[in-house]
Design a protein around this motif. Sequence first.
Motif, PDB file in Angstrom:
ATOM      1  N   ASP A   8       0.804  -1.215   0.000  1.00 22.33           N
ATOM      2  CA  ASP A   8       0.000   0.000   0.000  1.00 22.33           C
ATOM      3  C   ASP A   8       0.837   1.265   0.000  1.00 22.33           C
ATOM      4  O   ASP A   8       0.443   2.287  -0.561  1.00 22.33           O
ATOM      5  CB  ASP A   8      -0.913   0.002   1.221  1.00 22.33           C
ATOM      6  CG  ASP A   8      -2.228   0.697   0.942  1.00 22.33           C
ATOM      7  OD1 ASP A   8      -2.565   0.835  -0.236  1.00 22.33           O
ATOM      8  OD2 ASP A   8      -2.889   1.090   1.909  1.00 22.33           O
ATOM      9  N   ARG A  19      -2.081   8.379   0.014  1.00 28.42           N
ATOM     10  CA  ARG A  19      -2.135   6.961   0.363  1.00 28.42           C
ATOM     11  C   ARG A  19      -2.619   6.718   1.786  1.00 28.42           C
ATOM     12  O   ARG A  19      -3.011   5.608   2.129  1.00 28.42           O
ATOM     13  CB  ARG A  19      -0.745   6.330   0.200  1.00 28.42           C
ATOM     14  CG  ARG A  19      -0.278   6.220  -1.236  1.00 28.42           C
ATOM     15  CD  ARG A  19       1.190   5.863  -1.298  1.00 28.42           C
ATOM     16  NE  ARG A  19       1.642   5.719  -2.681  1.00 28.42           N
ATOM     17  CZ  ARG A  19       1.705   4.558  -3.321  1.00 28.42           C
ATOM     18  NH1 ARG A  19       1.372   3.443  -2.706  1.00 28.42           N
ATOM     19  NH2 ARG A  19       2.114   4.503  -4.574  1.00 28.42           N
ATOM     20  N   ARG A  50      -4.877   7.819   5.457  1.00 25.91           N
ATOM     21  CA  ARG A  50      -6.300   7.965   5.781  1.00 25.91           C
ATOM     22  C   ARG A  50      -6.872   9.260   5.214  1.00 25.91           C
ATOM     23  O   ARG A  50      -8.030   9.303   4.789  1.00 25.91           O
ATOM     24  CB  ARG A  50      -6.475   7.941   7.303  1.00 25.91           C
ATOM     25  CG  ARG A  50      -7.910   8.102   7.771  1.00 25.91           C
ATOM     26  CD  ARG A  50      -7.987   8.105   9.286  1.00 25.91           C
ATOM     27  NE  ARG A  50      -7.510   6.843   9.846  1.00 25.91           N
ATOM     28  CZ  ARG A  50      -7.400   6.610  11.154  1.00 25.91           C
ATOM     29  NH1 ARG A  50      -7.725   7.568  12.009  1.00 25.91           N
ATOM     30  NH2 ARG A  50      -6.964   5.449  11.590  1.00 25.91           N
ATOM     31  N   GLY A 107      -6.120  10.787   2.435  1.00 21.86           N
ATOM     32  CA  GLY A 107      -6.443  10.638   1.023  1.00 21.86           C
ATOM     33  C   GLY A 107      -7.735   9.886   0.797  1.00 21.86           C
ATOM     34  O   GLY A 107      -8.543  10.254  -0.072  1.00 21.86           O
ATOM     35  N   ARG A 108      -7.945   8.824   1.577  1.00 22.67           N
ATOM     36  CA  ARG A 108      -9.201   8.064   1.434  1.00 22.67           C
ATOM     37  C   ARG A 108     -10.406   8.912   1.839  1.00 22.67           C
ATOM     38  O   ARG A 108     -11.475   8.835   1.223  1.00 22.67           O
ATOM     39  CB  ARG A 108      -9.118   6.785   2.268  1.00 22.67           C
ATOM     40  CG  ARG A 108      -8.089   5.790   1.754  1.00 22.67           C
ATOM     41  CD  ARG A 108      -8.214   4.458   2.452  1.00 22.67           C
ATOM     42  NE  ARG A 108      -7.771   4.520   3.842  1.00 22.67           N
ATOM     43  CZ  ARG A 108      -6.517   4.318   4.246  1.00 22.67           C
ATOM     44  NH1 ARG A 108      -5.574   4.069   3.343  1.00 22.67           N
ATOM     45  NH2 ARG A 108      -6.192   4.363   5.518  1.00 22.67           N
ATOM     46  N   ALA A 109     -10.219   9.731   2.885  1.00 20.58           N
ATOM     47  CA  ALA A 109     -11.309  10.609   3.321  1.00 20.58           C
ATOM     48  C   ALA A 109     -11.619  11.658   2.258  1.00 20.58           C
ATOM     49  O   ALA A 109     -12.787  11.945   1.966  1.00 20.58           O
ATOM     50  CB  ALA A 109     -10.940  11.284   4.640  1.00 20.58           C
ATOM     51  N   TRP A 110     -10.571  12.236   1.659  1.00 21.98           N
ATOM     52  CA  TRP A 110     -10.789  13.244   0.609  1.00 21.98           C
ATOM     53  C   TRP A 110     -11.516  12.658  -0.590  1.00 21.98           C
ATOM     54  O   TRP A 110     -12.401  13.298  -1.153  1.00 21.98           O
ATOM     55  CB  TRP A 110      -9.449  13.835   0.172  1.00 21.98           C
ATOM     56  CG  TRP A 110      -8.816  14.720   1.202  1.00 21.98           C
ATOM     57  CD1 TRP A 110      -9.462  15.416   2.185  1.00 21.98           C
ATOM     58  CD2 TRP A 110      -7.418  14.988   1.367  1.00 21.98           C
ATOM     59  NE1 TRP A 110      -8.556  16.107   2.951  1.00 21.98           N
ATOM     60  CE2 TRP A 110      -7.297  15.869   2.478  1.00 21.98           C
ATOM     61  CE3 TRP A 110      -6.278  14.586   0.697  1.00 21.98           C
ATOM     62  CZ2 TRP A 110      -6.057  16.343   2.907  1.00 21.98           C
ATOM     63  CZ3 TRP A 110      -5.038  15.053   1.120  1.00 21.98           C
ATOM     64  CH2 TRP A 110      -4.932  15.921   2.216  1.00 21.98           C
ATOM     65  N   ARG A 111     -11.149  11.450  -0.978  1.00 21.39           N
ATOM     66  CA  ARG A 111     -11.835  10.826  -2.112  1.00 21.39           C
ATOM     67  C   ARG A 111     -13.311  10.598  -1.801  1.00 21.39           C
ATOM     68  O   ARG A 111     -14.181  10.791  -2.660  1.00 21.39           O
ATOM     69  CB  ARG A 111     -11.169   9.499  -2.457  1.00 21.39           C
ATOM     70  CG  ARG A 111      -9.794   9.630  -3.096  1.00 21.39           C
ATOM     71  CD  ARG A 111      -9.348   8.290  -3.652  1.00 21.39           C
ATOM     72  NE  ARG A 111      -7.967   8.309  -4.102  1.00 21.39           N
ATOM     73  CZ  ARG A 111      -6.931   7.951  -3.355  1.00 21.39           C
ATOM     74  NH1 ARG A 111      -7.127   7.528  -2.113  1.00 21.39           N
ATOM     75  NH2 ARG A 111      -5.707   7.994  -3.837  1.00 21.39           N
ATOM     76  N   ALA A 112     -13.588  10.180  -0.581  1.00 25.87           N
ATOM     77  CA  ALA A 112     -14.980   9.949  -0.188  1.00 25.87           C
ATOM     78  C   ALA A 112     -15.777  11.253  -0.195  1.00 25.87           C
ATOM     79  O   ALA A 112     -16.921  11.298  -0.659  1.00 25.87           O
ATOM     80  CB  ALA A 112     -15.033   9.302   1.194  1.00 25.87           C
ATOM     81  N   THR A 149     -16.471  12.283  -3.744  1.00 26.93           N
ATOM     82  CA  THR A 149     -17.475  11.453  -4.398  1.00 26.93           C
ATOM     83  C   THR A 149     -18.875  11.796  -3.918  1.00 26.93           C
ATOM     84  O   THR A 149     -19.783  12.040  -4.715  1.00 26.93           O
ATOM     85  CB  THR A 149     -17.175   9.969  -4.144  1.00 26.93           C
ATOM     86  OG1 THR A 149     -15.854   9.676  -4.602  1.00 26.93           O
ATOM     87  CG2 THR A 149     -18.180   9.088  -4.872  1.00 26.93           C
ATOM     88  N   TYR A 178     -11.534  17.364   7.509  1.00 29.23           N
ATOM     89  CA  TYR A 178     -10.751  16.981   6.341  1.00 29.23           C
ATOM     90  C   TYR A 178     -10.799  18.042   5.249  1.00 29.23           C
ATOM     91  O   TYR A 178      -9.825  18.213   4.504  1.00 29.23           O
ATOM     92  CB  TYR A 178     -11.225  15.631   5.809  1.00 29.23           C
ATOM     93  CG  TYR A 178     -10.666  14.481   6.611  1.00 29.23           C
ATOM     94  CD1 TYR A 178      -9.327  14.117   6.496  1.00 29.23           C
ATOM     95  CD2 TYR A 178     -11.464  13.770   7.497  1.00 29.23           C
ATOM     96  CE1 TYR A 178      -8.809  13.069   7.238  1.00 29.23           C
ATOM     97  CE2 TYR A 178     -10.948  12.715   8.239  1.00 29.23           C
ATOM     98  CZ  TYR A 178      -9.617  12.378   8.108  1.00 29.23           C
ATOM     99  OH  TYR A 178      -9.094  11.353   8.856  1.00 29.23           O
TER     100      TYR A 178
END
Length: 359
Positions: free
Chosen positions: A18, A198, A200, A202-207, A210, A225
Amino acid sequence: MSRQPHASGYFRTGYAQDFSLLGTRRERIYLAIFALLLLGFPWIASPFQLDLACQVFLASIGALSLMLLTGFAGQISLGHAGLIAAGAFTVGILFRETNAPFWITLPAAAVVGALLGIIFGLPSLRLRGLYLAVSTLALHFIVIYLGGEYETRRGFSTGIMIDPPKLGEIEITDGRAWYFILLIGALATLLICANLVRARSGRAWRAIRTHETVAEALGISIASYKLLAFVLSSAITAVAGALFAYYRGFVSVEAFSLFLTIQYVAMIIVGGIGSLLGALLGAAFITLFPYGIELSLLALPGAQRYAGVLFAINYASFGLVMILFLLFEPMGLVGIWQRIQNYFLQWPFRHRQASGSPQ
């Protein structure tokens, strides 16, 4: 009975997969070749080519920071030129008023950028879309107004002159030295952004990008965030402005027009939204594009006739390229690169489905 993999080994493997930035063996070979080209370029390049490379590195830092905010967090910003100006004027004011060295002015620029990110990121908690874009546009005009007032009141009618930074007793004026300094700055920014994406955050921003409602239902703190994206992006952008001030040796409000913001927005659109590689490709393309247009015109018969309309042709070509990418290549240069890469990896065989028909 099959044995289950040991938990610690499983998580170590997952972490390595990852968070590894080097990729496969083939990608590491490509990366090594590219690194050798970068290291060897300044020894064979002319001063003009070195200046172009330095401009690309500076643009890459600003494009990567905007990609974090818009490409990953989904927050529209039209205040990018204002943040670059804030970092540049921080250097200029501190140098002129206190003769501060670069190891003080660069962190100060980052702090100023972070504070502006907090102030102008707060509206993002309630505003979206066009309204958010207009609120960030106010940042540009406020910073430019304050910078212009400082120039006028202090009598710097032609801009604030800044002496080259020093390492000990050595002044950094050589083009090759600036090449490596800005290259390190661009690589450090890429490393920071890659790890943020990569992690947490980044995953929060993508969510959030979306669907905010779904992200909030999943337990993501939308306000935290969003504000984090503005603060980090603004701090990095202000540092890019500080480096720009030292590299050019002066600061003036004329260098930070609204067109500069449009150029950075174009970088992430042309490069490919939601991709760090896209930010780098877009920065290189948009920075070098005007010079490519100029060289093309000079190669035409009767080139002198086009000298008076070169500026207009550059603007028109810039707008045309933006439209073409939006219409025909929404994935940007990253999409083109991926297709080229897949072609050479799969040639002469095409990938086939299980039924045997071409995909």
